[in-house]
Scaffold this active site. Structure first.
Site, mmCIF file in Angstrom:
data_model
loop_
_atom_site.group_PDB
_atom_site.id
_atom_site.type_symbol
_atom_site.label_atom_id
_atom_site.label_comp_id
_atom_site.label_asym_id
_atom_site.label_seq_id
_atom_site.Cartn_x
_atom_site.Cartn_y
_atom_site.Cartn_z
ATOM 1 N N TYR A 208 0.828 -1.205 0.000
ATOM 2 C CA TYR A 208 0.000 0.000 0.000
ATOM 3 C C TYR A 208 0.860 1.253 0.000
ATOM 4 O O TYR A 208 1.861 1.318 0.706
ATOM 5 C CB TYR A 208 -0.914 0.018 1.235
ATOM 6 C CG TYR A 208 -1.829 1.220 1.234
ATOM 7 C CD1 TYR A 208 -2.994 1.208 0.490
ATOM 8 C CD2 TYR A 208 -1.501 2.381 1.923
ATOM 9 C CE1 TYR A 208 -3.825 2.321 0.442
ATOM 10 C CE2 TYR A 208 -2.324 3.500 1.885
ATOM 11 C CZ TYR A 208 -3.485 3.457 1.145
ATOM 12 O OH TYR A 208 -4.297 4.563 1.098
ATOM 13 N N TRP B 8 1.127 5.619 -1.848
ATOM 14 C CA TRP B 8 0.787 6.546 -2.926
ATOM 15 C C TRP B 8 1.868 6.662 -3.989
ATOM 16 O O TRP B 8 1.614 7.184 -5.063
ATOM 17 C CB TRP B 8 0.486 7.918 -2.326
ATOM 18 C CG TRP B 8 -0.950 8.089 -1.990
ATOM 19 C CD1 TRP B 8 -1.722 7.246 -1.236
ATOM 20 C CD2 TRP B 8 -1.794 9.168 -2.394
ATOM 21 N NE1 TRP B 8 -3.005 7.746 -1.142
ATOM 22 C CE2 TRP B 8 -3.062 8.919 -1.839
ATOM 23 C CE3 TRP B 8 -1.597 10.311 -3.151
ATOM 24 C CZ2 TRP B 8 -4.144 9.792 -2.032
ATOM 25 C CZ3 TRP B 8 -2.667 11.173 -3.335
ATOM 26 C CH2 TRP B 8 -3.937 10.907 -2.786
HETATM 27 N N1 LIG Z 1 -2.460 8.410 12.277
HETATM 28 C C1 LIG Z 1 -2.812 8.464 10.998
HETATM 29 N N2 LIG Z 1 -2.189 7.672 10.090
HETATM 30 C C2 LIG Z 1 -2.540 7.742 8.795
HETATM 31 C C3 LIG Z 1 -3.550 8.633 8.354
HETATM 32 C C4 LIG Z 1 -4.200 9.444 9.333
HETATM 33 O O1 LIG Z 1 -5.113 10.223 9.024
HETATM 34 N N3 LIG Z 1 -3.783 9.350 10.627
HETATM 35 N N4 LIG Z 1 -3.882 8.692 7.015
HETATM 36 C C5 LIG Z 1 -3.664 7.479 6.235
HETATM 37 C C6 LIG Z 1 -3.859 7.691 4.804
HETATM 38 S S1 LIG Z 1 -5.377 8.325 4.327
HETATM 39 C C7 LIG Z 1 -2.947 7.320 3.876
HETATM 40 S S2 LIG Z 1 -3.375 7.393 2.207
HETATM 41 C C8 LIG Z 1 -1.642 6.776 4.255
HETATM 42 C C9 LIG Z 1 -0.503 7.235 3.317
HETATM 43 O O2 LIG Z 1 0.563 6.358 3.438
HETATM 44 P P1 LIG Z 1 1.617 6.148 2.242
HETATM 45 O O3 LIG Z 1 0.931 6.244 0.929
HETATM 46 O O4 LIG Z 1 2.376 4.910 2.534
HETATM 47 O O5 LIG Z 1 2.555 7.428 2.455
HETATM 48 P P2 LIG Z 1 3.578 8.105 1.478
HETATM 49 O O6 LIG Z 1 4.435 8.994 2.322
HETATM 50 O O7 LIG Z 1 2.866 8.759 0.344
HETATM 51 O O8 LIG Z 1 4.462 6.890 0.968
HETATM 52 C C10 LIG Z 1 4.873 6.750 -0.342
HETATM 53 C C11 LIG Z 1 6.316 6.266 -0.347
HETATM 54 O O9 LIG Z 1 6.661 5.949 -1.677
HETATM 55 C C12 LIG Z 1 7.964 6.469 -1.968
HETATM 56 N N5 LIG Z 1 8.036 6.668 -3.417
HETATM 57 C C13 LIG Z 1 7.654 7.735 -4.139
HETATM 58 N N6 LIG Z 1 7.844 7.517 -5.453
HETATM 59 C C14 LIG Z 1 8.355 6.273 -5.569
HETATM 60 C C15 LIG Z 1 8.750 5.456 -6.675
HETATM 61 O O10 LIG Z 1 8.637 5.842 -7.822
HETATM 62 N N7 LIG Z 1 9.211 4.209 -6.406
HETATM 63 C C16 LIG Z 1 9.334 3.741 -5.139
HETATM 64 N N8 LIG Z 1 9.781 2.501 -4.963
HETATM 65 N N9 LIG Z 1 8.976 4.496 -4.064
HETATM 66 C C17 LIG Z 1 8.483 5.727 -4.281
HETATM 67 C C18 LIG Z 1 8.047 7.728 -1.155
HETATM 68 O O11 LIG Z 1 9.398 8.090 -0.936
HETATM 69 C C19 LIG Z 1 7.287 7.341 0.127
HETATM 70 O O12 LIG Z 1 8.157 6.807 1.095
HETATM 71 O O13 LIG Z 1 -1.342 7.160 5.611
HETATM 72 C C20 LIG Z 1 -2.358 6.758 6.508
HETATM 73 N N10 LIG Z 1 -1.909 6.929 7.877
HETATM 74 N N1 LIG Z 2 -1.651 18.505 2.092
HETATM 75 C C1 LIG Z 2 -2.092 17.231 2.093
HETATM 76 N N2 LIG Z 2 -3.310 16.953 1.583
HETATM 77 C C2 LIG Z 2 -3.770 15.684 1.567
HETATM 78 C C3 LIG Z 2 -2.990 14.607 2.049
HETATM 79 C C4 LIG Z 2 -1.702 14.929 2.608
HETATM 80 O O1 LIG Z 2 -0.970 14.047 3.082
HETATM 81 N N3 LIG Z 2 -1.296 16.235 2.598
HETATM 82 N N4 LIG Z 2 -3.457 13.315 1.983
HETATM 83 C C5 LIG Z 2 -4.535 13.026 1.047
HETATM 84 C C6 LIG Z 2 -5.183 11.751 1.372
HETATM 85 S S1 LIG Z 2 -4.366 10.313 0.967
HETATM 86 C C7 LIG Z 2 -6.404 11.647 1.919
HETATM 87 S S2 LIG Z 2 -7.105 10.113 2.168
HETATM 88 C C8 LIG Z 2 -7.164 12.854 2.290
HETATM 89 C C9 LIG Z 2 -7.720 12.692 3.696
HETATM 90 O O2 LIG Z 2 -8.721 13.592 3.946
HETATM 91 P P1 LIG Z 2 -9.242 13.699 5.430
HETATM 92 O O3 LIG Z 2 -9.206 12.386 6.083
HETATM 93 O O4 LIG Z 2 -10.551 14.373 5.414
HETATM 94 O O5 LIG Z 2 -8.108 14.674 6.027
HETATM 95 P P2 LIG Z 2 -7.564 14.946 7.492
HETATM 96 O O6 LIG Z 2 -6.734 16.174 7.356
HETATM 97 O O7 LIG Z 2 -6.904 13.740 8.035
HETATM 98 O O8 LIG Z 2 -8.844 15.248 8.340
HETATM 99 C C10 LIG Z 2 -9.670 16.382 8.099
HETATM 100 C C11 LIG Z 2 -10.101 17.005 9.388
HETATM 101 O O9 LIG Z 2 -11.013 16.187 10.085
HETATM 102 C C12 LIG Z 2 -11.073 16.668 11.428
HETATM 103 N N5 LIG Z 2 -11.485 15.613 12.338
HETATM 104 C C13 LIG Z 2 -10.730 14.637 12.859
HETATM 105 N N6 LIG Z 2 -11.480 13.850 13.665
HETATM 106 C C14 LIG Z 2 -12.737 14.360 13.640
HETATM 107 C C15 LIG Z 2 -13.967 13.986 14.250
HETATM 108 O O10 LIG Z 2 -14.078 13.006 14.979
HETATM 109 N N7 LIG Z 2 -15.037 14.746 13.948
HETATM 110 C C16 LIG Z 2 -14.983 15.835 13.131
HETATM 111 N N8 LIG Z 2 -16.090 16.510 12.888
HETATM 112 N N9 LIG Z 2 -13.832 16.224 12.564
HETATM 113 C C17 LIG Z 2 -12.730 15.476 12.800
HETATM 114 C C18 LIG Z 2 -9.696 17.157 11.743
HETATM 115 O O11 LIG Z 2 -9.790 18.431 12.356
HETATM 116 C C19 LIG Z 2 -8.991 17.167 10.412
HETATM 117 O O12 LIG Z 2 -8.280 18.354 10.155
HETATM 118 O O13 LIG Z 2 -6.342 14.012 2.273
HETATM 119 C C20 LIG Z 2 -5.586 14.131 1.069
HETATM 120 N N10 LIG Z 2 -4.997 15.444 1.044
HETATM 121 MO MO LIG Z 3 -5.442 8.568 2.007
#
Ligand SMILES: Nc1nc2c(c(=O)[nH]1)N[C@H]1C(S)=C(S)[C@@H](COP(=O)(O)OP(=O)(O)OC[C@H]3O[C@@H](n4cnc5c(=O)[nH]c(N)nc54)[C@H](O)[C@@H]3O)O[C@H]1N2
Ligand SMILES: Nc1nc2c(c(=O)[nH]1)N[C@H]1C(S)=C(S)[C@@H](COP(=O)(O)OP(=O)(O)OC[C@H]3O[C@@H](n4cnc5c(=O)[nH]c(N)nc54)[C@H](O)[C@@H]3O)O[C@H]1N2
Ligand SMILES: [Mo]
Length: 761
Positions: free
Chosen positions: A106, A108
């Site tokens: 998993y 991005w």
């Molecule tokens: N506590 C908490 N944890 C969360 C979340 C949260 O809200 N709270 N959000 C979750 C969500 S929504 C998501 S999507 C995940 C994201 O989790 P990930 O998608 O695992 O996070 P990234 O940092 O985007 O990791 C991508 C990795 O790929 C590497 N990479 C980039 N390009 C390439 C390439 O071309 N080849 C190779 N081999 N590697 C490459 C980058 O250096 C990076 O280390 O995190 C989750 N974790």
């Molecule tokens: N700049 C930036 N943008 C991103 C990403 C990133 O890594 N960086 N990641 C992307 C990815 S993979 C994803 S999946 C999306 C995720 O999109 P989201 O999951 O919506 O993003 P978050 O910033 O984790 O959360 C949004 C807000 O929800 C609020 N929140 C948390 N818990 C609660 C709750 O219990 N109730 C309510 N009402 N609010 C709550 C927090 O204040 C938080 O700022 O974002 C995407 N956009």
């Molecule tokens: Mo995500």
């Protein structure tokens, strides 16, 4: 100028005086500053420059080893490392079969559709190893991907093909935004986004008089342009608040009975529960809700009354469902939108995930670029994606998932490319223990992330700027050529080339490559796209011309409102793909599963690890404003926004005052699972119930004086809880965790996350 693209924006790049310059796409009205992470990152010494093997693995051979993450690395030439890896893949495949290989991988990775690392690893394992144990769903939307099909239909139909920003600008009276719609989040989309339109859409809607309400513990979850009212509820209590609103609507006869009668199923059971006639005998009144969510009864009553007879759009951020019982607020939001009679109306109903990513709120392109074909996986075992540590720690154990009883397979080898589980997973100490159980852990990385540091074999991959590709999504208006901007760093190679060489060693080069070079694959993917365009009588230039121009404007479908509009206009001809063909206010299917963690209608379920005297604050670990996840945390933009080199912890003045914490102090944030250090920033925009520490600061662990796991850099996943959202979806629950905070008075440990473990050359 070369054209290129990223998940956070299309851009132009060139070298000037030995430095990389990046400029946003000229047509982007609101560019994302995350591109500023690239110049300082591309030649950063934290890049992986050569293949490296963990000493313990090299000396003792494959096998479980608690030293992973704390061992030395030894450089190895490409030929030798690929020979050894091919032997190990064959050993695992021959001895245990492909179901001993975890290839979920998993993550991005980067925006190009051909070099998309996760697609590459899947294709390799399918065509060369006969398959792998996969993962289903995402960290983004684990709970909603499972609950929405039971209630309305596929999540994509509710997120991607539903209410658009244009509809909001023209029609919406009230946007009731649970979790807000933070601009930092809307500025990102997997596969790229060339025009950031959300800020302007909110401004235009607000100018017309649309009322925005930010229901969130953080004020800046809606931008100033929305001129929003802020309802600071306690985290994890949205379902209670929605029930309080729903109760008021019913008590005052303000709900749309005709819509419920004509378009919904299972109202009676839910109404019993709402009115306190169900098993719990509790009326879900505004007063009841207020006591749970920390908003006064009067405000809830006023809010409910103000919604009736208005064009209301209820939006739910993805974060709401990235918590224990995350299915409930999504289901309840759909029920609330139905009770207001709004589902399927222009600018009304449920805007699930609107504002969380740039994909949503836009109409589809007629034709989208296809993905790299991944071949056939002959292994049927899978896990819900966030159950990775459970799987590695408990092989053979049985678990529930969406009505199925499944068993965790015994994994010997995990293969990761393009993801960072030591960023994305919860309870990182537990994940480290789980990874210690593997025989072999292989990671392709561009940089020395914590995941690479926990691997046995680390293979340096090129980063996006070092190769050619195509970026595109189903909704972004441009198909982007991604030109090569730089030579590979050190000995880095494309993931594709690495897999092709491994495939050759394993006798399956043809199956993996189909005889194509990278450039030929990119042309092939473009030609397939062009054929689909032609089928719609749409012209598209030759590959050479597209490549030369750098981009192609994609024709859009007209916005027809999607599945919910069609259903509303004719529920007989266009039933929803649910058991009743209608909105499932209750679900007999879910009821029959008998899960206490997800009953047969939306319900208030209290968190099982709530705040307490010992851990009185909720830590919000949300998406970072200054990077995408953990990517380029070593870039300038991310580093400039840290303080004293550490991640920032936002804290309300009253919470800080009681604990003697001043702005700029180093603080320790802790619970039973561990501790991390961060730098305090006093902020009135966070509610007094919470702390905010975004995810993504690279995990940098040491043991503290009490033998507890401590991250010196500020990675909140040291503290988050590794449990599924419920037995139904088993999604990630990482967003919110109960913690305590103190001023840190010990000596400050150095940050080593950005110091390479490679021998200096
Ligand atoms: N506590 C908490 N944890 C969360 C979340 C949260 O809200 N709270 N959000 C979750 C969500 S929504 C998501 S999507 C995940 C994201 O989790 P990930 O998608 O695992 O996070 P990234 O940092 O985007 O990791 C991508 C990795 O790929 C590497 N990479 C980039 N390009 C390439 C390439 O071309 N080849 C190779 N081999 N590697 C490459 C980058 O250096 C990076 O280390 O995190 C989750 N974790
Ligand atoms: N700049 C930036 N943008 C991103 C990403 C990133 O890594 N960086 N990641 C992307 C990815 S993979 C994803 S999946 C999306 C995720 O999109 P989201 O999951 O919506 O993003 P978050 O910033 O984790 O959360 C949004 C807000 O929800 C609020 N929140 C948390 N818990 C609660 C709750 O219990 N109730 C309510 N009402 N609010 C709550 C927090 O204040 C938080 O700022 O974002 C995407 N956009
Ligand atoms: Mo995500």
């Amino acid at each position: 100028m070369k054209s290129h693209s990223s998940h956070w924006g299309a851009f132009r790049a060139r070298w000037r005086d030995g430095a990389l310059q990046v400029l946003p796409h000229p047509a982007d009205p609101d560019p994302n500053r995350l591109i500023d992470n690239l110049p300082g990152a591309i030649r950063n010494s934290i890049r992986v420059s050569q293949p490296m093997v963990r000493r313990g693995w090299l000396e003792n051979g494959p096998g479980p080893d608690a030293k992973r993450g704390r061992d030395e690395f030894v450089p190895m030439p490409w030929d030798e490392v690929l020979d050894r890896l091919a032997v190990e893949l064959k050993r695992v495949g021959d001895s245990y079969g492909a179901s001993a290989i975890f290839g979920g991988s998993y993550g991005w990775s980067s925006a190009g559709r051909f070099h998309h690392a996760q697609s590459q690893v899947h294709r390799f394992l399918n065509t060369v190893m006969d398959g792998y144990v996969r993962s289903v769903n995402t960290y983004s939307a684990g709970a909603s991907a499972v609950i929405l099909p039971h209630v309305l239909g596929p999540a994509d139909n509710v997120a991607r093909r539903n209410v658009t920003w244009e509809q909001i600008i023209d029609h919406t009276d009230v946007v009731l935004a649970f979790g807000g719609m933070a601009i930092k989040n809307t500025q990102v989309a997997s596969g790229g986004v060339s025009r950031h339109v959300e800020r302007d859409a909110m401004r235009r809607a607000a100018d017309r008089g649309c009322r925005f309400i930010c229901v969130s513990p953080l004020r800046d979850d809606l931008p100033p342009e929305a001129r929003a009212e802020w309802l600071a509820l306690k985290p994890l209590t949205d379902t209670a608040l929605m029930l309080g609103i729903a109760h008021t609507l019913v008590a005052e006869g303000l709900h749309d009975e005709a819509f419920i009668e004509g378009f919904c199923a299972g109202w009676a059971e839910f109404e019993q529960y709402l009115l306190g006639r169900g098993a719990d005998a509790i009326e879900k009144s505004a007063a009841w809700a207020g006591a749970i969510c920390g908003i006064s009864e009067a405000v809830i009553l006023d809010l409910a009354r103000s919604l009736a007879k208005k064009r209301v759009l209820v939006t739910t951020s993805l974060s709401l469902q990235r918590s224990e019982h995350g299915e409930q607020p999504i289901w309840m939001a759909a029920v609330l939108a139905a009770m207001l009679g709004q589902l399927g109306l222009p600018g009304g109903g449920l805007g699930y995930a609107l504002g969380s990513l740039a994909h949503y709120g836009k109409s589809d392109n007629v034709v989208a670029i296809g993905a790299l074909p991944q071949g056939e996986n002959h292994v049927s075992d899978f896990i819900p994606v966030a159950r990775i540590a459970d799987m590695l720690l408990k092989p053979g154990d049985v678990f529930d998932y969406n009505g199925q009883r499944l068993r965790y397979p015994h994994i010997r080898l995990a293969y990761w490319a393009g993801g960072n589980p030591f960023h994305h997973h919860q309870d990182l100490g537990r994940l480290a223990a789980a990874v210690g159980r593997l025989d072999t852990f292989v990671v392709h990385e561009i940089a020395w992330t914590a995941t690479a540091r926990h691997a046995d074999i680390v293979l340096p991959s090129t980063m996006t700027l070092e190769r050619e590709d195509i970026a595109g999504t189903p909704t972004d208006p441009l198909l982007m050529a991604m030109h090569r901007v730089a030579e590979p760093y050190g000995q880095a190679r494309d993931d594709y080339e690495i897999f092709a060489d491994l495939a050759e060693r394993l006798g399956r080069w043809n199956e993996f490559t189909e005889g194509r070079t990278s450039r030929q694959w990119i042309e092939h993917m473009y030609e397939e796209f062009r054929t689909k365009m032609a089928a719609h009588d749409l012209p598209a230039p030759s590959f050479e011309e597209f490549w030369e121009r750098g981009e192609l404007e994609l024709p859009k479908k007209t916005d027809d409102g999607g599945m919910l509009r069609a259903f509303r206009e004719n529920p007989v001809a266009h039933p929803l793909p649910t058991p009743s063909g209608k909105v499932q206010i209750s679900s007999a299917v879910i009821q029959s599963l008998g899960y206490a963690s997800c009953p047969g209608h939306p319900a208030w379920l209290a968190p099982t690890e709530p705040v307490s005297a010992e851990h009185p604050l909720y830590l919000i670990a949300n998406q970072p404003r200054t990077r995408l996840h953990s990517q380029f945390d070593f870039g300038d933009y991310s580093r400039q926004h840290k303080r004293r080199g550490r991640e920032v912890c936002s804290i309300h003045p009253s919470v800080a005052a009681v604990r003697g914490i001043a702005d700029g102090d180093i603080v320790k944030v802790f619970n039973r699972r561990g501790v991390f250090l961060a730098c305090a920033e006093i902020d009135e925009g966070v509610s007094p119930d919470v702390l905010r520490v975004p995810t993504g600061a690279w995990y940098d662990p040491v043991m503290d004086e009490n033998g507890r796991l401590l991250c010196v850099h500020g990675n909140p996943n040291v503290l988050t809880r590794d449990i599924g959202t419920s037995s139904l979806a088993q999604g990630c629950s990482g967003q919110v965790t109960a913690v305590e905070i103190e001023r840190y008075t010990g000596s400050l440990p150095p940050i080593r996350a950005f110091i390479s473990p490679e021998p200096s050359q």
